[in-house]
Design a protein around this motif. Structure first.
Motif, PDB file in Angstrom:
ATOM      1  N   ALA A   1       1.200  -1.369   0.026  1.00  8.26           N
ATOM      2  CA  ALA A   1       0.217  -0.320  -0.065  1.00  8.26           C
ATOM      3  C   ALA A   1       1.269   1.371   0.392  1.00  8.26           C
ATOM      4  CB  ALA A   1      -1.067   0.214   1.048  1.00  8.26           C
ATOM      5  N   ALA A   2       0.442   2.175  -0.561  1.00  5.13           N
ATOM      6  CA  ALA A   2       1.070   3.418  -0.242  1.00  5.13           C
ATOM      7  C   ALA A   2       0.270   4.543  -0.410  1.00  5.13           C
ATOM      8  CB  ALA A   2       2.040   3.638  -1.779  1.00  5.13           C
ATOM      9  N   SER A   3       0.592   5.794  -0.071  1.00 13.56           N
ATOM     10  CA  SER A   3       0.046   6.916  -0.021  1.00 13.56           C
ATOM     11  C   SER A   3       0.196   8.330  -0.001  1.00 13.56           C
ATOM     12  CB  SER A   3      -1.638   7.117   0.982  1.00 13.56           C
ATOM     13  OG  SER A   3      -0.493   7.110   1.847  1.00 13.56           O
TER      14      SER A   3
ATOM     15  N   LEU B   1       6.567  -3.525   7.146  1.00 12.52           N
ATOM     16  CA  LEU B   1       7.565  -2.608   6.772  1.00 12.52           C
ATOM     17  C   LEU B   1       7.297  -1.489   6.573  1.00 12.52           C
ATOM     18  CD1 LEU B   1      11.099  -1.667   7.551  1.00 12.52           C
ATOM     19  CD2 LEU B   1      10.822  -2.004   4.778  1.00 12.52           C
ATOM     20  N   LEU B   2       7.401   0.504   7.089  1.00 11.27           N
ATOM     21  CA  LEU B   2       6.939   1.261   6.705  1.00 11.27           C
ATOM     22  C   LEU B   2       7.928   1.961   6.809  1.00 11.27           C
ATOM     23  CD1 LEU B   2       4.512   2.925   6.560  1.00 11.27           C
ATOM     24  CD2 LEU B   2       5.243   4.034   9.236  1.00 11.27           C
ATOM     25  N   LEU B   3       7.939   2.828   5.254  1.00 13.59           N
ATOM     26  CA  LEU B   3       8.963   3.724   5.072  1.00 13.59           C
ATOM     27  C   LEU B   3       7.995   5.181   4.335  1.00 13.59           C
ATOM     28  CD1 LEU B   3      10.569   1.512   4.360  1.00 13.59           C
ATOM     29  CD2 LEU B   3      11.592   2.602   2.045  1.00 13.59           C
ATOM     30  N   TYR B   4       8.082   6.531   5.530  1.00 15.25           N
ATOM     31  CA  TYR B   4       7.527   7.572   5.242  1.00 15.25           C
ATOM     32  C   TYR B   4       8.790   8.882   5.726  1.00 15.25           C
ATOM     33  CZ  TYR B   4       9.837   7.281  10.050  1.00 15.25           C
ATOM     34  OH  TYR B   4      10.678   7.329  11.122  1.00 15.25           O
TER      35      TYR B   4
ATOM     36  N   LEU C   1      -1.484   1.961   6.845  1.00 16.53           N
ATOM     37  CA  LEU C   1      -1.605   3.483   6.103  1.00 16.53           C
ATOM     38  C   LEU C   1      -3.214   4.380   6.059  1.00 16.53           C
ATOM     39  CD1 LEU C   1       0.233   2.984   2.352  1.00 16.53           C
ATOM     40  CD2 LEU C   1       0.923   3.433   5.010  1.00 16.53           C
ATOM     41  N   THR C   2      -4.280   3.733   6.635  1.00 15.97           N
ATOM     42  CA  THR C   2      -4.789   4.254   7.280  1.00 15.97           C
ATOM     43  C   THR C   2      -4.951   4.652   8.814  1.00 15.97           C
ATOM     44  OG1 THR C   2      -6.522   2.538   5.958  1.00 15.97           O
ATOM     45  CG2 THR C   2      -7.546   3.638   7.289  1.00 15.97           C
ATOM     46  N   ALA C   3      -4.812   3.703   9.453  1.00 11.85           N
ATOM     47  CA  ALA C   3      -4.399   4.453  10.850  1.00 11.85           C
ATOM     48  C   ALA C   3      -3.647   5.846  10.041  1.00 11.85           C
ATOM     49  CB  ALA C   3      -3.550   3.848  11.562  1.00 11.85           C
TER      50      ALA C   3
ATOM     51  N   ASP D   1       4.737  17.721   2.759  1.00 17.09           N
ATOM     52  CA  ASP D   1       4.470  16.547   2.304  1.00 17.09           C
ATOM     53  C   ASP D   1       4.001  15.096   2.415  1.00 17.09           C
ATOM     54  OD1 ASP D   1       2.999  18.159  -0.066  1.00 17.09           O
ATOM     55  OD2 ASP D   1       4.601  18.250  -1.583  1.00 17.09           O
ATOM     56  N   THR D   2       3.899  14.435   2.796  1.00 18.26           N
ATOM     57  CA  THR D   2       4.360  13.016   3.246  1.00 18.26           C
ATOM     58  C   THR D   2       3.966  12.153   2.657  1.00 18.26           C
ATOM     59  OG1 THR D   2       3.825  14.409   5.119  1.00 18.26           O
ATOM     60  CG2 THR D   2       3.236  11.676   5.178  1.00 18.26           C
ATOM     61  N   ALA D   3       5.022  11.197   2.253  1.00 16.75           N
ATOM     62  CA  ALA D   3       4.917  10.144   1.486  1.00 16.75           C
ATOM     63  C   ALA D   3       5.172   8.951   2.675  1.00 16.75           C
ATOM     64  CB  ALA D   3       5.708  10.240   0.136  1.00 16.75           C
ATOM     65  N   LEU D   4       3.607   8.054   1.568  1.00 17.26           N
ATOM     66  CA  LEU D   4       3.691   6.655   2.473  1.00 17.26           C
ATOM     67  C   LEU D   4       3.645   5.216   1.831  1.00 17.26           C
ATOM     68  CD1 LEU D   4       1.005   7.267   4.929  1.00 17.26           C
ATOM     69  CD2 LEU D   4       4.166   7.284   5.295  1.00 17.26           C
ATOM     70  N   LEU D   5       5.148   4.243   2.102  1.00 16.98           N
ATOM     71  CA  LEU D   5       4.926   2.585   2.148  1.00 16.98           C
ATOM     72  C   LEU D   5       5.067   2.002   2.544  1.00 16.98           C
ATOM     73  CD1 LEU D   5       5.482   1.111  -0.986  1.00 16.98           C
ATOM     74  CD2 LEU D   5       7.867   1.525  -0.840  1.00 16.98           C
TER      75      LEU D   5
END
Length: 431
Positions: free
Chosen positions: A202-204, A354-357, A393-395, A410-414
């Motif tokens: 998931a990404a946002s 694993l979360l990248l931000y 990512l919803t949280a 800005d914030t990118a999430l993977l």
């Protein structure tokens, strides 16, 4: 003071000013009527305008009795306003004494002076009029001042019209800029992430400003040997220049990974490209994390990460613990003569993510105006213990929404997660 602004039968000032805020125009006309009465020390002053039904008072100062619809045509139909056929009877722009005898027996008006309200282009809007029951003469100074008041009224209306037009233009330009930014932003991010067997992905992307193109980027793609490459980064600056740098960084990372997927080598390749493209006194740089996923037996994945000045990734374990995956010591890409990049390895097993931000998340301000920080993010995720990449990512989306104006970048999430076996309860479900 009586105002007919907004009455059903009262026409707009003219079509030219029809788009102005009615309350604002009404306020202007009230002030003009009040000043006109004070100028002549008279009990009544009005501002009248032309309309399809003849002359109608817009605002009256001093007496409600002159605001009736039958009075205006009697007073102005043969003087300063157009007649009922639409032909202007008197085209003079000078103020003048209109009557010297009673014209309305009920009111006993014995004195009336008027100044036409005319635009610079010669468009007749109406009149300013001053009324009194005392027969007297106006001085030249008063008449000149009344003409000046009429000119000021037109200037004020024109100023309001200009401001209104400027605001409307700015709104259109802002909407156009927002549409352009959204379109350009979409071209800098993958339209969809690929499906990785045995992995939840998931990404946002969260724009801090709808008008600016952000410089955060991410991607996930297959390598030639059954492994998968992924990255997430943040370029310096905003707007078109940042967009150009983002595009260059994203495609360089993909190309470099195909040639040599070693994470440190990929970041070094990007560093070389940025230095070659941006030279001189205006260097361009970015931070990034590049990783390689290697499928292993039992459904787990081995992960190798390299960091270049980027915040640490977070590993959310099956037991609910959240640990940073440190690449501390990795340096900015494209800025230093000989940057150093740091690697880290980990294993993702069932039920782990694993979360990248990017730093727009950890630099967001909380209600106390303190930054959320890495510790605050870890504490938040440890408390809610989301399962899987989508839930994670919803949280975070909900967290950014609650922080509201505290989010200024800005914030990118993977997020990459290994699903839990369906027949095996998660640690959260056992609580």
């Amino acid at each position: 003071m009586t105002s007919l602004m907004g009455k059903a039968r009262c026409p707009d000032v003219t079509q030219r000013y029809g788009g102005l805020d009615a309350a604002a125009v009404d306020s202007i006309l009230r002030r003009v009527a009040s000043l006109a009465a004070a100028l002549f020390d008279a009990p009544v002053a009005t501002v009248a305008v032309t309309g399809t039904d003849g002359a109608w008072f817009r605002t009256t100062h001093g007496s409600d009795r002159v605001a009736g619809p039958g009075f205006a045509p009697e007073l102005w139909g043969r003087t300063l306003l157009p007649d009922h056929s639409g032909t202007a009877g008197d085209t003079s722009t000078r103020a003048r004494t209109v009557i010297g005898r009673p014209i309305h027996s009920e009111l006993g008006i014995r004195f009336c002076v008027a100044a036409p309200v005319v635009t610079a282009g010669g468009e007749r809007l109406g009149t300013i009029q001053v009324l009194d029951t005392r027969p007297r003469k106006a001085t030249d100074r008063q008449m000149s001042a009344l003409e000046d008041l009429s000119t000021l009224l037109v200037d004020e209306l024109e100023l309001r019209l200009s401001v209104s037009g400027t605001v409307a233009t700015e709104r259109r330009m802002r909407k156009d800029a927002e549409r352009l930014a959204r379109t350009l932003q979409r071209t800098l991010l993958p339209p969809a992430l690929p499906e990785v067997p045995g992995l939840g992905v998931a990404a946002s992307y969260h724009n801090a400003s709808a008008e600016d193109v952000g410089g955060d980027f991410y991607d996930l793609f297959p390598l030639n040997d059954g492994r998968w490459g992924f990255f997430l980064g943040d370029v310096c600056g905003k707007g078109a220049e940042a967009a150009a740098l983002t595009s260059l960084a994203r495609y360089t990372l993909r190309a470099a990974a195909i040639y040599d997927p070693d994470p440190c080598a990929v970041l070094a390749n990007l560093d070389t490209v940025l230095k070659g493209e941006y030279q001189g006194d205006d260097p361009r740089y970015c931070t990034a994390v590049f990783g390689v996923l290697q499928p292993e037996g039992g459904g787990s994945f081995a992960v190798t990460l390299a960091g270049g000045g980027h915040p640490p990734a977070l590993a959310l374990r099956a037991d609910g613990a959240v640990h940073p995956v440190s690449t501390k010591g990795g340096q900015l890409i494209g800025l230093l003569p000989d940057p150093h990049f740091v690697t880290a390895t980990l294993r993702l097993a069932a039920g782990e993510t694993l979360l990248l931000y990017t730093d727009g998340l950890t630099e967001a301000r909380t209600e106390t105006r303190a930054m959320l920080g890495e510790a605050g993010l870890i504490a938040h995720l440890s408390a809610i213990r989301p399962r899987g990449s989508g839930a994670l990512l919803t949280a975070i989306d909900e967290l950014l929404g609650r922080l509201g104006a505290g989010v200024t970048d800005d914030t990118a999430l993977l997020a990459l997660s290994v699903p839990s076996p369906r027949n095996e309860p998660t640690a959260q479900e056992l609580q």
